[in-house]
Design an enzyme around this catalytic site. Structure first.
Site, short mmCIF file in Angstrom:
data_model
loop_
_atom_site.label_atom_id
_atom_site.label_comp_id
_atom_site.label_asym_id
_atom_site.label_seq_id
_atom_site.Cartn_x
_atom_site.Cartn_y
_atom_site.Cartn_z
CG ASP A 12 1.78 -14.01 -1.59
OD1 ASP A 12 1.71 -13.82 -2.82
OD2 ASP A 12 2.85 -13.97 -0.96
CE LYS A 110 4.75 -12.50 -3.48
NZ LYS A 110 5.18 -13.47 -2.47
CB CYS A 155 4.19 -11.08 0.75
SG CYS A 155 5.37 -12.45 0.70
C1 VGL Z 1 5.13 -14.88 2.73
C2 VGL Z 1 6.72 -15.80 4.10
C3 VGL Z 1 7.17 -16.59 3.07
C4 VGL Z 1 4.00 -13.92 2.57
C5 VGL Z 1 5.58 -15.66 1.69
O1 VGL Z 1 3.18 -14.09 1.66
O2 VGL Z 1 3.91 -12.96 3.40
N1 VGL Z 1 5.72 -14.95 3.93
N2 VGL Z 1 6.60 -16.51 1.86
#
Ligand code: VGL
Ligand code: ZN
Length: 212
Positions: A12, A110, A155
């Site tokens: 991410d 995801k 994540c």
């Molecule tokens: C994430 C919160 C919501 C992350 C993704 O990448 O850690 N955290 N969506």
């Protein structure tokens, strides 16, 4: 260069998680340089991308009267309600252009089911729905998963824990990750890593001869 049985999972690294983004991770941009360096040592790199529809159930805005960073009960358990982030097709959902990993083999998206979140790159928050990553890694002969990116305590943590649960050896590269740290979530993540035997490493250690 590490063999294909070692995969680097880059989680991410998207604009919405950068300073100024919709769900900014403090110092999130500081992961880019160490990740680029780390990736040069891996022949096998997989990227993840948080990829939500605008009506996603993890967004506070889709729960009238709720505020970001509060909690809601979902059929699958408790869910943090986030500011809307990483909406499919938006600039905020794009991977940071500073990421320089042209040899990355695969990208997994995801969080695309409207009613289920997915912090983990392996299994969604209902703890039942696989993303397909386990099968891909098994078929390509992966034994060890090195996880880095954003955010350490969400994540990255869930992905590292699930990598282990799915039968891989699992490591978190701490200085190539940054946390959100919401209500003690970072401390909780480190305690879980210790509990489960997930090793916490630094970039230099991973690249060093001792890890080969
Ligand atoms: C994430 C919160 C919501 C992350 C993704 O990448 O850690 N955290 N969506
Ligand atoms: Zn998300």
């Amino acid at each position: 260069m590490r063999p294909s049985s070692d995969v680097l999972l880059v989680v991410d690294v998207q604009y919405d998680f950068m300073p100024g983004g919709a769900l900014a991770v403090p110092y999130g941009d500081e992961v880019i340089a160490p990740i680029n360096r780390l990736a040069k040592g891996f022949s096998h790199v997989v990227l993840t991308q948080d990829w939500h529809p605008a009506n996603h159930a993890s967004f506070a805005v889709n729960h009238p009267g709720s505020h970001p960073f509060s909690r809601a009960h979902m059929p699958y358990g408790e869910q943090v309600l986030w500011p809307a982030h990483c909406v499919q097709g938006t600039r905020g959902a794009e991977l940071h252009e500073g990421l320089s990993i042209p040899h990355a083999r695969m990208m997994i998206r995801k969080g695309h089911h409207p009613n289920v979140d997915s912090y983990s790159a392996f299994v969604e928050a209902d703890r039942k729905t696989p993303t397909g990553l386990t099968g891909y890694l098994r078929e390509t002969g992966v034994k060890r998963v090195f996880v880095c990116g954003l955010a350490t305590d969400f994540c990255v943590a869930w992905s590292a824990l699930d990598a282990l649960a799915c039968g891989f050896q699992s490591f978190v590269v701490e200085d190539a990750s940054r946390p959100i740290d919401l209500d003690g979530s970072l401390e909780a993540a480190w305690l879980q890593f210790i509990d489960m035997g997930i090793e916490r490493l630094e970039v230099e250690e991973v690249l060093g001869a001792a890890m080969v």
